[in-house]
Design an enzyme around this catalytic site. Structure first.
Site, PDB file in Angstrom:
ATOM      1  N   GLY A  34     -21.587  16.900  47.888  1.00  0.00           N
ATOM      2  CA  GLY A  34     -20.660  17.714  48.713  1.00  0.00           C
ATOM      3  C   GLY A  34     -19.712  17.368  49.215  1.00  0.00           C
ATOM      4  O   GLY A  34     -20.017  16.448  50.088  1.00  0.00           O
ATOM      5  N   GLY A  36     -16.110  18.927  52.397  1.00  0.00           N
ATOM      6  CA  GLY A  36     -15.271  19.752  52.232  1.00  0.00           C
ATOM      7  C   GLY A  36     -13.965  19.189  52.845  1.00  0.00           C
ATOM      8  O   GLY A  36     -13.442  17.701  52.675  1.00  0.00           O
ATOM      9  N   ALA A  37     -12.910  19.952  53.869  1.00  0.00           N
ATOM     10  CA  ALA A  37     -11.293  19.954  54.015  1.00  0.00           C
ATOM     11  C   ALA A  37     -11.484  18.394  55.855  1.00  0.00           C
ATOM     12  O   ALA A  37     -10.668  16.989  54.739  1.00  0.00           O
ATOM     13  CB  ALA A  37     -10.969  20.648  54.763  1.00  0.00           C
ATOM     14  N   SER A  39     -14.746  17.099  55.935  1.00  0.00           N
ATOM     15  CA  SER A  39     -16.442  16.137  55.790  1.00  0.00           C
ATOM     16  C   SER A  39     -16.639  15.393  54.174  1.00  0.00           C
ATOM     17  O   SER A  39     -16.131  15.932  53.092  1.00  0.00           O
ATOM     18  CB  SER A  39     -17.032  17.368  55.980  1.00  0.00           C
ATOM     19  OG  SER A  39     -17.313  18.199  55.220  1.00  0.00           O
ATOM     20  N   ASP A 173     -17.537  33.798  56.125  1.00  0.00           N
ATOM     21  CA  ASP A 173     -16.970  32.914  55.119  1.00  0.00           C
ATOM     22  C   ASP A 173     -18.662  32.790  53.931  1.00  0.00           C
ATOM     23  O   ASP A 173     -18.299  32.180  53.958  1.00  0.00           O
ATOM     24  CB  ASP A 173     -16.725  31.537  55.609  1.00  0.00           C
ATOM     25  CG  ASP A 173     -15.464  30.330  54.219  1.00  0.00           C
ATOM     26  OD1 ASP A 173     -15.321  31.281  53.493  1.00  0.00           O
ATOM     27  OD2 ASP A 173     -15.776  29.823  54.347  1.00  0.00           O
TER      28      ASP A 173
END
Ligand SMILES: Nc1ncnc2c1ncn2[C@@H]1O[C@H](COP(=O)(O)OP(=O)(O)OP(=O)(O)O)[C@@H](O)[C@H]1O
Length: 418
Positions: A34, A36-37, A39, A173
């Site tokens: 996956g 992230g912004a 990572s 979150d």
């Protein structure tokens, strides 16, 4: 930059990351779990050398019978300074504070250089809860999980959040994308990038964190908020999403979103009134009116779990029901590690299997019109409302403190646990 030049640069970067991981005892695979912004998360393998030097990693992986981990690579050179200096250290420190719980993703160690930070994490190979809900919905040809499955997963989540709160950490979150599943179907709470210390019991926070669809109204209205109460709202959204396959409130414009929240969630026919009641209890506009975690655990919708916990307790002495009577999810959660009576709140807050602190720990889903998606969802319309805030069947659990009696009321009768 042109496409081919960008690809070449990506390749060079990746080879550099492979080298840096190898130097630290891990073989990085090209399988991306996956991103992230700032990572990317890859599957990796711990070397024998590394296992020899990290007893915590070695003992965890021995239990799992494999040597796979997930390595989160954060490009600190590209990320804003605030991210590297504030959010990343908070993520590491929150994982190190809450690691003792079975359902918190483990941080085995970290290493960094001037361009990148590496987080070596427990692998959660089955993807996130959102993917799971969507794939089960496809399989059933009906949106959402069966309530029984939703209950088992929700119990694990509530237990994890209770552990975080009692360790002084608010997640801020909580959403389906941050709830991962491992190869046994066990829930693993991840992405503590917005987590913070809850500090004093009634201290208020002001930073906006999280994803709008899961965010409590007081945060959307830019009020000071209590992090624990904001997490409770997100739990309500997650439970709704699990059982309906949709988000309860989804609007681009803030004032419309708040309007929907004021109206409250609508439910499809067929959802149990107990489940509706629990969701309503969490999705209260007034933060203080929300059910707290103890009340969630004691809610009548949770009854089958409480009953199963009771059976677990019985099964720890002679003439007890066999453990095989327990639902699978609880079987994983209660591996018979302690002989104490399973008082519900203790169960919620007790770290559930982790050993001593480890020294070194420092493809989008396809859019479907009526399924939850990363980009949005269609709100159900016209579903009948279930009136009243109390459960029809009466309460099932009382007195959860260590010194008091815990009464579990089930269909065939009452059980009293001293
Ligand atoms: N331990 C893990 N095992 C397997 N996959 C993981 C793991 N941790 C993260 N992932 C995958 O990588 C994705 C990104 O990870 P994570 O959410 O921690 O990164 P992030 O940079 O904080 O993301 P965001 O910018 O969305 O907050 C996750 O959505 C998940 O799909």
């Amino acid at each position: 930059m042109k496409g081919s030049a960008r690809r070449k640069l990506d390749q060079l970067n990746f080879m550099e990351q492979v080298r840096e991981c190898r130097d630290n005892g891990y073989l990085l695979s090209s399988r991306k779990m996956g991103s992230g912004a700032f990572s990317k998360v890859y599957l990796a393998y711990a070397t024998h050398e590394r296992l020899r030097h990290n007893p915590k990693l070695a003992s965890d992986l021995r239990g799992k019978r494999h040597v796979m981990v997930a390595i989160k690579i954060i490009s600190t050179a590209e990320a804003p300074v605030e991210f590297s200096q504030k959010f990343l250290p908070r993520e590491i420190s929150s994982l190190n504070t809450t690691y003792k719980h079975l359902n918190v993703v483990q941080l085995y160690e970290t290493y960094q250089n001037s361009r990148r930070s590496y987080l070596v994490l427990e692998l959660a190979a089955r993807g996130d809860l959102l993917e799971h809900i969507n794939s089960v919905s496809d399989h059933r040809c009906r949106p959402g999980l069966e309530e029984d499955e939703a209950r088992g997963l929700f119990w694990q989540l509530v237990s994890t959040v209770a552990h975080c709160h009692s360790s002084g950490i608010v997640h801020r979150d909580l959403k389906c994308e941050n709830i991962l599943l491992d190869d046994q179907g066990l829930l693993k709470l991840s992405d503590f990038g917005f987590a913070n210390r809850s500090g004093l019991k009634n201290s208020l926070l002001s930073t906006f964190c999280g994803s709008v669809a899961y965010t409590a109204p007081e945060i959307l209205m830019s009020k000071m908020y209590n992090g624990e109460q904001a997490d409770l709202w997100s739990l309500g959204i997650i439970l709704y999403t699990k059982v309906t396959g949709k988000l309860p409130f989804k609007e681009r414009q803030l004032h419309r979103m708040l309007h929907l929240m004021h109206q409250g969630p609508t439910f499809r026919p067929g959802m149990s009134p107990e489940c509706q009641d629990l969701i309503r209890g969490l999705l209260q506009l007034r933060p203080r009116a929300r059910l707290d975690l103890q009340q969630v655990a004691a809610h009548c919708w949770m009854l089958p779990i409480a009953h199963a916990l009771f059976l677990t307790m019985l099964s720890s002495s002679p003439e007890k029901p066999a453990k095989s009577q327990l639902p699978a999810a609880l079987d994983h959660m209660e591996p018979g590690r302690d002989s104490q009576p399973p008082r519900l709140l203790q169960q919620l807050q007790r770290p559930q299997h982790r050993g001593p602190h480890h020294a070194s720990a420092s493809g989008p889903m396809p859019e479907r019109p009526d399924a939850v998606s990363r980009r949005g969802a269609v709100c159900p319309a016209g579903a009948p409302e279930y009136g009243g805030s109390q459960c029809g069947g009466g309460c099932l659990l009382v007195a959860l403190s260590p010194s008091s009696t815990c009464a579990i009321r089930t269909t065939p009768g009452y059980y009293l646990v001293n």
